[in-house]
Design a protein around this motif. Structure first.
Motif, PDB file in Angstrom:
ATOM      1  N   VAL A  18      -9.092 -41.002  -6.713  1.00 20.29           N
ATOM      2  CA  VAL A  18      -8.297 -40.926  -5.481  1.00 20.29           C
ATOM      3  C   VAL A  18      -6.796 -40.925  -5.810  1.00 20.29           C
ATOM      4  N   SER A  19      -6.354 -41.846  -6.654  1.00 22.38           N
ATOM      5  CA  SER A  19      -4.921 -41.896  -6.985  1.00 22.38           C
ATOM      6  C   SER A  19      -4.490 -40.655  -7.758  1.00 22.38           C
ATOM      7  N   GLY A  20      -5.360 -40.154  -8.635  1.00 19.73           N
ATOM      8  CA  GLY A  20      -5.033 -38.939  -9.384  1.00 19.73           C
ATOM      9  C   GLY A  20      -4.907 -37.735  -8.479  1.00 19.73           C
ATOM     10  N   THR A  21      -5.831 -37.605  -7.548  1.00 23.95           N
ATOM     11  CA  THR A  21      -5.792 -36.475  -6.615  1.00 23.95           C
ATOM     12  C   THR A  21      -4.571 -36.555  -5.713  1.00 23.95           C
ATOM     13  N   PHE A  22      -4.296 -37.742  -5.182  1.00 23.76           N
ATOM     14  CA  PHE A  22      -3.132 -37.922  -4.299  1.00 23.76           C
ATOM     15  C   PHE A  22      -1.833 -37.626  -5.051  1.00 23.76           C
ATOM     16  N   GLY A  23      -1.707 -38.184  -6.243  1.00 24.85           N
ATOM     17  CA  GLY A  23      -0.507 -37.944  -7.047  1.00 24.85           C
ATOM     18  C   GLY A  23      -0.355 -36.483  -7.431  1.00 24.85           C
ATOM     19  N   ALA A  24      -1.469 -35.847  -7.782  1.00 26.71           N
ATOM     20  CA  ALA A  24      -1.423 -34.436  -8.160  1.00 26.71           C
ATOM     21  C   ALA A  24      -1.020 -33.561  -6.971  1.00 26.71           C
ATOM     22  N   LEU A  25      -1.524 -33.895  -5.786  1.00 28.17           N
ATOM     23  CA  LEU A  25      -1.130 -33.131  -4.593  1.00 28.17           C
ATOM     24  C   LEU A  25       0.367 -33.258  -4.328  1.00 28.17           C
ATOM     25  N   LEU A  27       2.708 -33.912  -6.549  1.00 31.08           N
ATOM     26  CA  LEU A  27       3.407 -33.159  -7.601  1.00 31.08           C
ATOM     27  C   LEU A  27       3.280 -31.652  -7.385  1.00 31.08           C
ATOM     28  N   TRP A  28       2.094 -31.198  -6.987  1.00 32.58           N
ATOM     29  CA  TRP A  28       1.865 -29.775  -6.765  1.00 32.58           C
ATOM     30  C   TRP A  28       2.777 -29.261  -5.642  1.00 32.58           C
ATOM     31  N   ASN A  29       2.867 -30.044  -4.563  1.00 30.90           N
ATOM     32  CA  ASN A  29       3.724 -29.648  -3.436  1.00 30.90           C
ATOM     33  C   ASN A  29       5.202 -29.664  -3.797  1.00 30.90           C
ATOM     34  N   ALA A  30       5.565 -30.418  -4.827  1.00 30.66           N
ATOM     35  CA  ALA A  30       6.954 -30.462  -5.294  1.00 30.66           C
ATOM     36  C   ALA A  30       7.184 -29.440  -6.412  1.00 30.66           C
ATOM     37  N   ASP A  31       6.268 -28.502  -6.572  1.00 30.71           N
ATOM     38  CA  ASP A  31       6.337 -27.448  -7.594  1.00 30.71           C
ATOM     39  C   ASP A  31       6.353 -27.966  -9.031  1.00 30.71           C
ATOM     40  N   HIS A  32       5.684 -29.078  -9.258  1.00 32.60           N
ATOM     41  CA  HIS A  32       5.502 -29.608 -10.610  1.00 32.60           C
ATOM     42  C   HIS A  32       4.039 -29.393 -11.000  1.00 32.60           C
ATOM     43  N   HIS A  33       3.661 -28.120 -11.104  1.00 32.69           N
ATOM     44  CA  HIS A  33       2.261 -27.768 -11.307  1.00 32.69           C
ATOM     45  C   HIS A  33       1.695 -28.295 -12.618  1.00 32.69           C
TER      46      HIS A  33
END
Length: 152
Positions: A18-25, A27-33
């Motif tokens: 859950v924390s990995g998915t939330f954090g990744a989302l 970061l992804w939305n901030a263009d840190h793919h």
């Protein structure tokens, strides 16, 4: 009869994913793919490593390992001076922890078996079967003591 018990690390795995998915989302939305993908990979690896805790009581030693067994721990039964069923505080956390006067190995829940090896060497092994584990250790220690008394 040897004792072997595996406790699933449901809470550990869920927390990592859950924390990995939330954090990744985020970061992804901030263009840190690339950072998002790295975070997902790291959290997935941690989830696998702490997916369970297996404890085995053998003839001469107590063994335990997390998940697939990358890190294995063991203690000779004759080194265990005291055994107690304890309840950890939520603040002690999960995983492998040092501090608070003991080493903690836990993947889920608050119950544990505390092993006093020396005055300043205490280990707590988390389990959802604390009474069964404590009894298995006591029984194995008793058999070991009997064998030593008979010169085996």
């Amino acid at each position: 009869m040897p004792y072997r018990h595996t406790q699933p690390g449901t809470f550990s795995v869920a927390t990592c994913l859950v924390s990995g998915t939330f954090g990744a989302l985020l970061l992804w939305n901030a263009d840190h793919h690339s950072s998002a993908m790295t975070l997902l990979i790291v959290e997935s690896v941690v989830a696998v490593l702490f997916s369970s805790l297996t404890v085995e009581v053998g003839r001469r030693e107590l063994r335990w390992h997390f998940g697939p067994g990358l890190w294995r721990h063991k203690v000779p039964l004759i080194a265990i001076k005291e055994i107690a069923v304890v309840r950890n505080g939520w603040w002690h956390g999960l995983g492998l922890r040092f501090g608070s006067g003991f080493r903690l190995y836990s993947v889920s829940g608050l119950d544990a078996v505390e092993l006093r090896l020396a005055p300043n060497d205490v280990r707590r092994i988390g389990t959802n079967d604390p009474h069964g584990l404590a009894e298995a250790i006591r029984a194995a220690r008793s058999r070991t003591d009997d064998a030593e008394d008979q010169g085996v």
